[in-house]
Design an enzyme around this catalytic site. Structure first.
Site: not given
Ligand code: PBG
Length: 336
Positions: A130, A138, A205, A227, A258, A284, A323
């Protein structure tokens, strides 16, 4: 009004408070630990040189060019953090995300630079397209349907993982949520002679609103749609166990859940299902929420951040990607 009992007469026989009386007792009897070595520090590595670009929605974090990593690595080392997770921000994107497996792209160059400077640091490379695709999804898009094409993406993910292992990554972390990605990457790594490179699978995820700030940081927001056709629905727990089991069978060395905070029950259930080490990603948006409230003076940042990290550990995560890694390591050293 008639009372049935008098408070003065209540004499508890059992008093849990006896064991909370002093700091020493509380420390001695703590059930959950948090150590700097259990934290993973995410790094955004940008193509080019001589720059750092602060990420507005993630105060304290910036996109760094490879030549700017030195100071960061020195700090990480001094704080006792043992692992970093790398994301790349390329200059150019294309529909197939070919920058992801370019051996002179930002991530392979960063891995090589880190391994030269700090050979013992555990280097984990996120494997996804991505950040590299012009459409921000992705994986590869199907010409006819426009949907993300699972099987065509597998080869590309395996190629990217091999490029990172070639550069010296200890661990690759596939996050694209394609079916079979762990098996494809394992086969690709083994074919390339990287039998020692481990796979940390983003097994569970969720399609989460909490990735917002990351997508700004990695410039990876999808240009159309979302997604939800490959990441999981927030309400599903049994499906999480199924995903975890599949990745284990496909050869994952470690699993990940996650985001972390809104999914503590999932961390706990996956922990109970597998004997593999388990990581959880405080993403994040979780960081941004704590930061924003702290900046307004609405919460005590060190205490709130440490409480959230301890909660993730208590739920069953061995490793926490956060973070807050550097700040938390500092607070741990100060005894917060
Ligand atoms: C890549 C990925 C993402 C995150 C980690 N690897 C973004 C997504 O899936 O949109 C998010 C990590 C975060 O928000 O700190 N696909």
């Amino acid at each position: 009004m008639e009372t049935l009992w008098t408070p003065a007469a209540v004499k508890p026989r059992v008093r849990p408070r006896r064991l909370r009386r002093t700091a020493q007792l509380r420390e001695a009897l703590g059930e959950t630990t948090l150590r700097a070595a259990q934290l993973v520090h995410p790094l955004f590595v940008r193509e080019g040189s001589g720059g750092d670009w602060p990420i507005a929605s993630m105060p304290g974090h910036a996109q760094l060019t490879v030549d700017r990593l030195d100071a960061e690595l020195g700090e990480i080392d001094a704080l006792g953090i043992r692992s970093v997770l790398l994301f790349g921000i390329p200059d150019a994107k294309d529909p197939s995300g070919s920058g992801a497996w370019n051996p002179s792209g930002p991530v392979p160059r960063a891995i090589a630079a880190i391994k030269r400077r700090s050979p013992s640091l555990v280097v984990i490379a996120d494997v996804c397209l991505c950040e590299y695709t012009s459409h921000g999804h992705c994986g590869l898009l199907d010409d006819v349907t426009g949907a993300v094409s699972n099987d065509a993406t597998l080869t590309l993910l395996a190629q990217a993982a091999a490029a990172y292992a070639d550069a010296g990554a200890d661990i690759v972390a596939p996050s694209a949520m394609m079916d079979g990605q762990v098996a494809a990457i394992r086969a690709g790594l083994d074919d390339a002679g990287h039998t020692d490179a481990a796979i940390l699978a983003y097994a569970v995820k969720y399609a989460s609103a909490f990735y917002g700030p990351f997508r700004e940081a990695a410039q990876s927001a999808p240009t159309f749609g979302d997604r939800r056709a490959y990441q999981m629905h927030a309400g599903n727990a049994r499906e999480a166990l199924r995903e975890a089991r599949l990745d284990e069978e496909e050869g994952a060395d470690m699993l990940m859940v996650k985001p972390a905070g809104p999914y503590l029950d999932i961390i706990q259930r996956v922990r109970a299902e597998t004997d593999l080490p388990l990581a959880a990603y405080q993403v994040s948006g979780e960081y941004a929420m704590l930061k924003a409230a702290a900046e307004r003076g609405w919460i005590d940042e060190p205490r709130a951040a440490m409480e959230s990290l301890l909660g993730i550990r208590r739920a069953g995560a061995d490793l926490v990607i956060t973070y807050y890694a550097k700040a938390a390591a500092r607070w741990l050293a100060e005894g917060v």
